[in-house]
Design a protein around this motif. Structure first.
Motif: not given
Length: 509
Positions: A220, A258, A261, A425-427, A468-469, A406-407, A403-404
Motif C-alpha cells: 500500500s 494490490y 493497481s 478504495g478506488s478512484d 483510495q487516498n 484497499e477495502y 482496481k481496488i
C-alpha cells in the motif's frame, strides 16, 4: 559488461549448489531445543521448568503441555513490562537494546516488542538466505550491481529508558551491514525523516539520481511512493524513472489485492517476491519462481506451532482459547488454515502473532498468509477469512475492470437486520447496487457458510466506493503513515462508526 554483478551472481549460484537439502522438521526440533537451552536460566524459563522440558522424551509435546499461549497483552503485562523497566534475564538472557513499536492493524496504542541482538542477527541471516535464493530466479548479472529502495519507517529511532524504539523496518535499516550501504536507498539521511509525506517527496525529488533495481516494502505504501515519483517527474510509469527496476520484494500482507493497481504503475513486468517480516521476526520468504508461496525459515531462531483456525478455538477478541490444540510442522496438512504460534530468540514464547496461514507444500514448509485472527468475519455465522475476502475483491476487479487495492467491511446491524457493509478504495466509482450483487453472488458460490448465513440472519451486502487516498489518510490519522502500518480489513461496529464518520468528513473537505 557487469563484471562485479556477474561475480556476485556466480558466488550466489555456487553457494546455492553447495548447500545441502534441509529437513524443516529436524531443523525445528533443533531450534526449540536451542531456545530452551539458552533461556532456561531466565525468570520465564525457571517459572515454566525449561530444565524439565529439556529432560523429557518428547520436548515439543512437553513444551506445548507446560507453557500456555501468550498474546501480546498477556506476555507484556506478565513479563515484558519487567524488561521494559530495565530488568535483565526476564524472557531472554540479558536486556534488549531495541524495542519494535507496532500498532499493527488494530488500536492506536503502540505495542513494544523486544528486539534482541540474537533477533537482529536472525533477521540479517534471513536476508542473506533470501539473497542466496535469488539464484533460483535467474536474475541477470547486472541486477546485482543495482540499488535497492527499502521503503520502511524512519530510522531515526527514539531513546527511551536505555534502549531505542522504532518500527522493525526502521530498526533493521539502521542495522544494515556496512557492505550493503552502497546499495541501500533512500540512504541514511532521507531514511531518518520522520514525516512520511516529507520523506516520500524527498525520495521523489532524488529518484532520477538513483539506479534502482529492486523495491522492498509494504504494497500500500509502496504504491503511494511510486505514484508520487511518477507524478513529480510527469511520466507515465515508474520504468521511465528507474528503467532497470526488475524485482519487488513485497511483505507484511498478501500481495494479491494490490496486484492489478501495482502493475498499472509499471512499464514492463517485474519479478514479485513475497516475504514475511513482522515486528516479531523474519519468518518466511519466497524461495523459487514457480510459486508465490513462502518458505518458512525453520533453522533461524524461530520455532513454529500451528493451531487449526476454527471458530471453537478463537475468542471474540481474536485470542486463542486455553485448550486449543497445537500442531508441529510434521503434523500439519496442506490447504488448511492455521493460527501461527511462534517462540523466538527475542523471548516471545508460544506467542500468538495474530496471523493465519495455510500450507501449499508441507514437505518444503511453504505457506501463504491467509488473514488475521481478528479479521475473521464470523458474525451471524458467515465465517469469512481475509483470503476469502481478497478472492472476492479480485473477482470484482476482473468482472468490473477496476482496481481496488484497499477495502474494509463490517457486519453491521441496520434497521432490517445484519448486512456486510463494504467500503471499496478506488478512484473509479461504479454502480454500488450492481457491485454488491456481484460480491454477494460470488461469496455464496465460494463459501458454504456464507451461503447458509445468507439464508438466515445475514440480509445481504451494501457497498460504498471511496477514493483510495482516504485509506492512507485514515492510517495517518489513527496511527502513522508508512512503515509496517496495515489497513484493517474487518472492523467491529464501534470502530466502523469511527471509520464512517472519518470518511464522511474526508469527502466533505
Amino acid at each position: 559488461m557487469a563484471i562485479i554483478g556477474n561475480i556476485i551472481k556466480g558466488f550466489i549460484e555456487a553457494r546455492d549448489t553447495l548447500s545441502s537439502e534441509s529437513n524443516p522438521t529436524e531443523e525445528q526440533q533443533k531450534v526449540l531445543q536451542e531456545l530452551l537451552e539458552k533461556a532456561k536460566d531466565t525468570r520465564f524459563g525457571e517459572h515454566y521448568g525449561f530444565d524439565v522440558i529439556l529432560a523429557s522424551e518428547n520436548i515439543q509435546k512437553t513444551f506445548a503441555e507446560n507453557v500456555p499461549y501468550f498474546d501480546y497483552n498477556k506476555i507484556s503485562n506478565e513479563w515484558w513490562t519487567h524488561t521494559l523497566n530495565g530488568e535483565a534475564d526476564i524472557t531472554w538472557p540479558g536486556s534488549p537494546d531495541f524495542f519494535a513499536l507496532s500498532s499493527g492493524t488494530t488500536g492506536k496504542k503502540s505495542k513494544r516488542i523486544p528486539v534482541t541482538e540474537d533477533m537482529i542477527s536472525s533477521i540479517k541471516r534471513a536476508g542473506i538466505k533470501q539473497v542466496y535464493a535469488l539464484s533460483n530466479f535467474d536474475m541477470p548479472g547486472d541486477f546485482f550491481e543495482k540499488e535497492i529502495m527499502m521503503l520502511g519507517s524512519s530510522t531515526d529511532l527514539r531513546e527511551r529508558k536505555g534502549h531505542k524504539e522504532g518500527e522493525i523496518s526502521g530498526i533493521s535499516a539502521s542495522n544494515i551491514p556496512f557492505w550493503f550501504k552502497k546499495y541501500y536507498k533512500p540512504g541514511e539521511e532521507i531514511a531518518k525523516i520522520d514525516d512520511w509525506d516529507e520523506r516520500v517527496l524527498t525520495i521523489a525529488k532524488e529518484a532520477k539520481n538513483w539506479d534502482i533495481g529492486a523495491l522492498s516494502g509494504i504494497p500500500s505504501w509502496m504504491e503511494l511512493m511510486l505514484k508520487k515519483v511518477i507524478e513529480h517527474h510527469n511520466v507515465d510509469h515508474i520504468h521511465e524513472v528507474w528503467p532497470n527496476l526488475q524485482v519487488y520484494t513485497s511483505g507484511g500482507v498478501a500481495f494479491d489485492p494490490y496486484e492489478k493497481s501495482f502493475n498499472a504503475l509499471l512499464g514492463k513486468p517485474i519479478q514479485i517476491i513475497d516475504t514475511y517480516l513482522a515486528s516479531e521476526g523474519f519468518m518466511a520468504f519466497q524461495s523459487r519462481p514457480d510459486t508465490n508461496a513462502m518458505k518458512l525459515i525453520t533453522d533461524n531462531g524461530i520455532y513454529f506451532e500451528f493451531v487449526p483456525f476454527k471458530p471453537e478455538y478463537i475468542n471474540p477478541d481474536g485470542s486463542l482459547v486455553a485448550n486449543a490444540p497445537s500442531l508441529t510442522l510434521e503434523e500439519v496438512e496442506e490447504d488448511e488454515d492455521y493460527v501461527l504460534i511462534i517462540s523466538t530468540v527475542s523471548g516471545a514464547w508460544r506467542y500468538v502473532i495474530g496471523d493465519t496461514i495455510s500450507f501449499t507444500d508441507v514437505e518444503r514448509a511453504e505457506i501463504k498468509i491467509t488473514g488475521r485472527t481478528k479479521f475473521f468475519l464470523n458474525t451471524v455465522g458467515s465465517q469469512l477469512s481475509v483470503n476469502k475476502l481478497n478472492d472476492a475483491v479480485k473477482h470484482l476487479e476482473e468482472e468490473l475492470d477496476i482496481k481496488i487495492p484497499e477495502y474494509t467491511l463490517c457486519a453491521k446491524r441496520f434497521d432490517d437486520g445484519f448486512y456486510h457493509s463494504w467500503y471499496l478504495g478506488s478512484d473509479q466509482s461504479l454502480d454500488s447496487s450492481k457491485t454488491a450483487e456481484i460480491l454477494d453472488t460470488y461469496l455464496k458460490q465460494a463459501n458454504k457458510n456464507y451461503k447458509v448465513a445468507r439464508s438466515k440472519a445475514l440480509e445481504g451486502v451494501k457497498v460504498a466506493f471511496v477514493p483510495q487516498n482516504v485509506f492512507a489518510e485514515w492510517s495517518g490519522a489513527n496511527k502513522k503513515k508508512g512503515g509496517q502500518v496495515k489497513m484493517e480489513r474487518v472492523m467491529g461496529e464501534e470502530k466502523f462508526r469511527e471509520w464512517e464518520a472519518f470518511v464522511a468528513q474526508e469527502l466533505q473537505s
